[in-house]
Design an enzyme around this catalytic site. Structure first.
Site, PDB file in Angstrom:
ATOM      1  N   ASP A 216       5.100 -10.740 -25.782  1.00  0.00           N
ATOM      2  CA  ASP A 216       3.743 -11.257 -25.576  1.00  0.00           C
ATOM      3  C   ASP A 216       3.156 -10.441 -24.422  1.00  0.00           C
ATOM      4  O   ASP A 216       3.430 -10.720 -23.264  1.00  0.00           O
ATOM      5  CB  ASP A 216       3.787 -12.745 -25.212  1.00  0.00           C
TER       6      ASP A 216
ATOM      7  N   TRP B 272      11.932 -11.892 -20.066  1.00  0.00           N
ATOM      8  CA  TRP B 272      12.027 -12.720 -21.259  1.00  0.00           C
ATOM      9  C   TRP B 272      12.903 -11.954 -22.238  1.00  0.00           C
ATOM     10  O   TRP B 272      12.770 -10.742 -22.384  1.00  0.00           O
ATOM     11  CB  TRP B 272      10.614 -12.917 -21.807  1.00  0.00           C
TER      12      TRP B 272
ATOM     13  N   ASP C 248       7.995  -7.100 -17.647  1.00  0.00           N
ATOM     14  CA  ASP C 248       6.604  -6.819 -17.310  1.00  0.00           C
ATOM     15  C   ASP C 248       6.552  -5.703 -16.268  1.00  0.00           C
ATOM     16  O   ASP C 248       7.412  -5.609 -15.396  1.00  0.00           O
ATOM     17  CB  ASP C 248       5.928  -8.087 -16.755  1.00  0.00           C
TER      18      ASP C 248
ATOM     19  N   TYR D 174      -0.080  -8.281 -13.230  1.00  0.00           N
ATOM     20  CA  TYR D 174       0.538  -7.890 -14.503  1.00  0.00           C
ATOM     21  C   TYR D 174      -0.233  -6.741 -15.145  1.00  0.00           C
ATOM     22  O   TYR D 174      -1.454  -6.788 -15.250  1.00  0.00           O
ATOM     23  CB  TYR D 174       0.588  -9.087 -15.458  1.00  0.00           C
TER      24      TYR D 174
ATOM     25  N   THR E 111       3.939  -4.566 -20.773  1.00  0.00           N
ATOM     26  CA  THR E 111       5.323  -5.017 -21.000  1.00  0.00           C
ATOM     27  C   THR E 111       6.128  -3.940 -21.738  1.00  0.00           C
ATOM     28  O   THR E 111       5.621  -3.341 -22.695  1.00  0.00           O
ATOM     29  CB  THR E 111       5.320  -6.327 -21.834  1.00  0.00           C
TER      30      THR E 111
HETATM   31  N1  ABN Z   1       4.710 -11.595 -19.958  1.00  0.00           N
HETATM   32  C1  ABN Z   1       3.424 -11.154 -20.305  1.00  0.00           C
HETATM   33  C2  ABN Z   1       2.344 -12.041 -19.765  1.00  0.00           C
HETATM   34  C3  ABN Z   1       1.781 -11.726 -18.550  1.00  0.00           C
HETATM   35  C4  ABN Z   1       0.770 -12.527 -18.038  1.00  0.00           C
HETATM   36  C5  ABN Z   1       0.365 -13.652 -18.741  1.00  0.00           C
HETATM   37  C6  ABN Z   1       0.959 -13.942 -19.965  1.00  0.00           C
HETATM   38  C7  ABN Z   1       1.956 -13.142 -20.474  1.00  0.00           C
END
Ligand code: ABN
Length: 173
Positions: free
Chosen positions: A72, A97, A116, A157, A160
């Site tokens: 995700d 994850w 991430d 962030y 990923t």
């Molecule tokens: N792990 C990815 C992610 C980052 C920020 C918010 C949701 C998902």
């Protein structure tokens, strides 16, 4: 007297003459604080351990790519990095994850870690939300809809990566 004895004696004398109790304590404190800055717990750094053994096929910048079954996030390959390396200027989160994905090339399942990459604002390219095995956010332990930029210098962030950690155990029928 042995030279070692003389050397120790002279060093101790010199230390005693040139150091006050306060400065000794200061030095000791500096050493202790310095030592505590060294991480004591080993953190598993993501590196594509099984890279050489994993047969790959398909486009790693496409959400359909086999490694992304439980991802995700924005694919780092579309953000200046690759499927398993962070773009320059970002740092890989050590907390991740994990998913189990089926590799169509050899018919085997692999454990994939979704790390991430942190330190820049959201990349915005190639959003991929396949989320196999994902649970709602109130099950934090089993949800991938979480910013894993924890234990990194920045919690921003960016994207990923999907790192193959190893082969999954075959399930018994
Ligand atoms: N792990 C990815 C992610 C980052 C920020 C918010 C949701 C998902």
């Amino acid at each position: 007297m042995d030279w070692i004895d003389r050397w120790v004696q002279n060093s101790s004398r010199a230390l005693a003459q040139n150091t006050s109790r306060r400065s000794l304590l200061k030095r000791l404190g500096t050493v202790l604080v310095g030592a505590s800055a060294v991480p004591l717990l080993p953190v598993a750094r993501a590196s594509d351990n099984a890279k050489s053994a994993v047969p790959e096929s398909g486009d790693p910048n496409s959400c359909d790519y086999w490694r992304y079954c439980a991802i995700d996030g924005f694919l780092c390959g579309c953000c200046g990095g690759s499927m398993n390396s962070c773009p320059p200027g970002t740092e890989m989160s050590p907390i991740t994850w994990i998913g189990t994905c089926h590799n169509p090339e050899d018919g085997k399942s692999y454990i994939v870690s979704y790390n991430d990459c942190c330190g820049k604002s959201s990349c915005g390219n190639c959003l991929c939300t396949r989320s196999e095995g994902d649970k709602p956010i109130y099950r934090m332990d089993a949800s991938n809809d979480i910013n894993w930029c924890l234990g990194t210098e920045s919690s921003l962030y960016h994207c990923t990566v999907a790192v193959v950690v190893g082969k999954a155990l075959e399930q018994r029928e």
